[in-house]
Design a protein around this motif. Structure first.
Motif, PDB file in Angstrom:
ATOM      1  N   MET A  74      -3.913   0.525   2.604  1.00 46.94           N
ATOM      2  CA  MET A  74      -5.221   0.152   2.062  1.00 46.94           C
ATOM      3  C   MET A  74      -5.848  -0.961   2.898  1.00 46.94           C
ATOM      4  N   LEU A  75      -7.139  -0.837   3.129  1.00 44.49           N
ATOM      5  CA  LEU A  75      -7.894  -1.845   3.864  1.00 44.49           C
ATOM      6  C   LEU A  75      -8.957  -2.437   2.955  1.00 44.49           C
ATOM      7  N   VAL A  76      -8.978  -3.756   2.847  1.00 45.13           N
ATOM      8  CA  VAL A  76      -9.989  -4.488   2.080  1.00 45.13           C
ATOM      9  C   VAL A  76     -10.905  -5.203   3.062  1.00 45.13           C
ATOM     10  N   ILE A  77     -12.198  -4.974   2.940  1.00 38.33           N
ATOM     11  CA  ILE A  77     -13.178  -5.560   3.852  1.00 38.33           C
ATOM     12  C   ILE A  77     -14.060  -6.551   3.087  1.00 38.33           C
ATOM     13  N   GLY A  78     -14.201  -7.751   3.629  1.00 41.43           N
ATOM     14  CA  GLY A  78     -15.179  -8.701   3.100  1.00 41.43           C
ATOM     15  C   GLY A  78     -14.782  -9.392   1.811  1.00 41.43           C
ATOM     16  N   SER A  79     -13.498  -9.552   1.579  1.00 41.34           N
ATOM     17  CA  SER A  79     -13.036 -10.284   0.396  1.00 41.34           C
ATOM     18  C   SER A  79     -11.991 -11.301   0.844  1.00 41.34           C
ATOM     19  N   PRO A  80     -12.403 -12.534   1.102  1.00 41.17           N
ATOM     20  CA  PRO A  80     -11.499 -13.529   1.690  1.00 41.17           C
ATOM     21  C   PRO A  80     -10.345 -13.946   0.787  1.00 41.17           C
ATOM     22  N   ASP A  81     -10.454 -13.661  -0.516  1.00 42.43           N
ATOM     23  CA  ASP A  81      -9.369 -14.049  -1.416  1.00 42.43           C
ATOM     24  C   ASP A  81      -8.772 -12.863  -2.165  1.00 42.43           C
ATOM     25  N   CYS A  82      -9.264 -11.664  -1.883  1.00 48.95           N
ATOM     26  CA  CYS A  82      -8.735 -10.437  -2.503  1.00 48.95           C
ATOM     27  C   CYS A  82      -8.761 -10.481  -4.025  1.00 48.95           C
ATOM     28  N   LYS A  83      -9.756 -11.162  -4.575  1.00 48.19           N
ATOM     29  CA  LYS A  83      -9.832 -11.292  -6.033  1.00 48.19           C
ATOM     30  C   LYS A  83      -9.902  -9.942  -6.739  1.00 48.19           C
ATOM     31  N   GLU A  84     -10.460  -8.941  -6.040  1.00 47.59           N
ATOM     32  CA  GLU A  84     -10.665  -7.635  -6.666  1.00 47.59           C
ATOM     33  C   GLU A  84      -9.366  -6.913  -6.999  1.00 47.59           C
ATOM     34  N   ILE A  85      -8.277  -7.285  -6.344  1.00 41.98           N
ATOM     35  CA  ILE A  85      -7.030  -6.546  -6.568  1.00 41.98           C
ATOM     36  C   ILE A  85      -5.911  -7.426  -7.108  1.00 41.98           C
ATOM     37  N   LYS A  86      -6.254  -8.596  -7.564  1.00 44.79           N
ATOM     38  CA  LYS A  86      -5.214  -9.490  -8.068  1.00 44.79           C
ATOM     39  C   LYS A  86      -4.613  -9.014  -9.382  1.00 44.79           C
ATOM     40  N   ASN A  87      -5.335  -8.151 -10.109  1.00 45.25           N
ATOM     41  CA  ASN A  87      -4.822  -7.673 -11.388  1.00 45.25           C
ATOM     42  C   ASN A  87      -4.079  -6.346 -11.288  1.00 45.25           C
ATOM     43  N   LEU A  88      -3.868  -5.864 -10.070  1.00 42.33           N
ATOM     44  CA  LEU A  88      -3.024  -4.683  -9.924  1.00 42.33           C
ATOM     45  C   LEU A  88      -1.617  -5.008 -10.405  1.00 42.33           C
ATOM     46  N   SER A  89      -0.969  -4.034 -10.985  1.00 45.95           N
ATOM     47  CA  SER A  89       0.398  -4.269 -11.461  1.00 45.95           C
ATOM     48  C   SER A  89       1.337  -4.441 -10.276  1.00 45.95           C
ATOM     49  N   GLU A  90       2.450  -5.092 -10.514  1.00 44.21           N
ATOM     50  CA  GLU A  90       3.437  -5.284  -9.458  1.00 44.21           C
ATOM     51  C   GLU A  90       3.951  -3.946  -8.945  1.00 44.21           C
ATOM     52  N   LYS A  91       4.083  -2.971  -9.850  1.00 40.24           N
ATOM     53  CA  LYS A  91       4.563  -1.650  -9.466  1.00 40.24           C
ATOM     54  C   LYS A  91       3.602  -0.986  -8.479  1.00 40.24           C
ATOM     55  N   ILE A  92       2.304  -1.142  -8.712  1.00 43.41           N
ATOM     56  CA  ILE A  92       1.295  -0.565  -7.823  1.00 43.41           C
ATOM     57  C   ILE A  92       1.279  -1.308  -6.488  1.00 43.41           C
ATOM     58  N   LYS A  93       1.325  -2.638  -6.534  1.00 44.19           N
ATOM     59  CA  LYS A  93       1.301  -3.436  -5.304  1.00 44.19           C
ATOM     60  C   LYS A  93       2.450  -3.068  -4.372  1.00 44.19           C
ATOM     61  N   GLU A  94       3.601  -2.792  -4.960  1.00 46.16           N
ATOM     62  CA  GLU A  94       4.773  -2.457  -4.148  1.00 46.16           C
ATOM     63  C   GLU A  94       4.591  -1.159  -3.365  1.00 46.16           C
ATOM     64  N   LYS A  95       3.612  -0.348  -3.754  1.00 42.30           N
ATOM     65  CA  LYS A  95       3.338   0.914  -3.065  1.00 42.30           C
ATOM     66  C   LYS A  95       2.295   0.772  -1.955  1.00 42.30           C
ATOM     67  N   ILE A  96       1.745  -0.425  -1.783  1.00 44.01           N
ATOM     68  CA  ILE A  96       0.588  -0.605  -0.899  1.00 44.01           C
ATOM     69  C   ILE A  96       0.950  -1.388   0.359  1.00 44.01           C
ATOM     70  N   ASN A  97       0.612  -0.818   1.502  1.00 42.17           N
ATOM     71  CA  ASN A  97       0.586  -1.556   2.760  1.00 42.17           C
ATOM     72  C   ASN A  97      -0.838  -2.088   2.896  1.00 42.17           C
ATOM     73  N   LEU A  98      -1.007  -3.389   2.742  1.00 42.45           N
ATOM     74  CA  LEU A  98      -2.340  -3.977   2.616  1.00 42.45           C
ATOM     75  C   LEU A  98      -2.793  -4.655   3.901  1.00 42.45           C
ATOM     76  N   PHE A  99      -4.000  -4.283   4.327  1.00 41.21           N
ATOM     77  CA  PHE A  99      -4.670  -4.922   5.456  1.00 41.21           C
ATOM     78  C   PHE A  99      -5.969  -5.529   4.944  1.00 41.21           C
ATOM     79  N   VAL A 100      -6.217  -6.773   5.316  1.00 44.83           N
ATOM     80  CA  VAL A 100      -7.402  -7.504   4.845  1.00 44.83           C
ATOM     81  C   VAL A 100      -8.212  -7.956   6.045  1.00 44.83           C
ATOM     82  N   PHE A 101      -9.530  -7.700   5.989  1.00 46.83           N
ATOM     83  CA  PHE A 101     -10.420  -8.149   7.061  1.00 46.83           C
ATOM     84  C   PHE A 101     -11.623  -8.848   6.453  1.00 46.83           C
ATOM     85  N   ASP A 102     -11.860 -10.086   6.896  1.00 49.26           N
ATOM     86  CA  ASP A 102     -13.026 -10.830   6.427  1.00 49.26           C
ATOM     87  C   ASP A 102     -13.558 -11.694   7.559  1.00 49.26           C
TER      88      ASP A 102
END
Length: 232
Positions: free
Chosen positions: A32-60
């Motif tokens: 998953m790629l997140v663009i334009g969110s310097p603190d990733c607030k939009e995905i902070k409420n994802l469950s731990e189980k879901i987060k463990e499935k994500i390879n996260l790339f952030v660009f801001d």
């Protein structure tokens, strides 16, 4: 009222969380790629189980030290971040993303940059990858003068819900609408945006947000799109 931490902000975050959960439900892992969110607030409420499935790339444009906690980064299967001018530096990220999202990014881009952003993201998407967009849009227009009139209608309605900005800033932002300075206020209508997406051979579904919170959600302007390559 500031938009951050408002009921509108929180509802949009919940919408993003729900879309990600639906996308990943039957998958073992995604990039998953997140663009334009310097603190990733939009995905902070994802469950731990879901987060463990994500390879996260952030660009801001700028990622300030400490904005994203070490524990948050460690909660994902993989985490990597990059910063800089999106249109010059996104090439730093060498991935094929299954899911890309940006919120409140497009209205900081000129119309030309909006087109370029779709071209760039299409090249980053994996097969069957999806792009989620949430942004603010104004009533349709057929000239620059009409565009300003539509912007004023949008600002006026936003003010009714406590989200107004100073008139001088509205005018200044519009005067720079074709200046690639990264500033906000470069609003487009959903009709014009959809014309761009069709030309870029993207399928899309549109959702108008906050329908239970405002009387005229179309004029309020918050739109969510799920896009994927394929054409309409």
């Amino acid at each position: 009222m500031q938009i951050y931490e408002s009921a509108f902000d929180l509802e949009q975050r919940e919408a993003i969380t729900k879309k990600i959960e639906e996308f990943i439900e039957n998958r073992d892992q995604i990039t998953m790629l997140v663009i334009g969110s310097p603190d990733c607030k939009e995905i902070k409420n994802l469950s731990e189980k879901i987060k463990e499935k994500i390879n996260l790339f952030v660009f801001d444009f700028e990622i300030k030290r400490g904005k994203i906690s070490k524990n948050f980064k460690k909660s994902f299967n993989f985490y990597e971040e990059h910063s800089g001018d999106f249109f010059k530096n996104i090439e730093k990220i060498k991935i094929k993303a299954d899911f890309v999202f940006h919120r409140w990014f497009l209205h900081h881009c000129t119309d030309h940059q909006k087109i370029e952003s779709f071209k760039i993201i299409k090249n980053l998407l994996a097969n069957e990858g999806e792009l989620l967009i949430i942004d603010w849009m104004i009533p349709d227009y057929s000239s620059e003068q009409e565009r300003w009139e539509s912007s004023k209608k949008y600002y006026k309605y936003q003010k009714r819900h406590g989200l107004d900005i100073a008139k001088s800033k509205q005018e200044h932002n519009f005067s720079k609408i074709n200046n690639p300075n990264g500033k906000g206020g470069k609003f487009i209508s959903h009709q014009k945006l959809e014309e761009i997406m069709k030309k870029e051979n993207l399928e899309f579904k549109r959702e108008i947000l906050h329908q239970s919170k405002v009387e005229d959600p179309e004029l309020f302007g918050a739109n969510l799109y799920i896009c994927k390559e394929g054409g309409n």
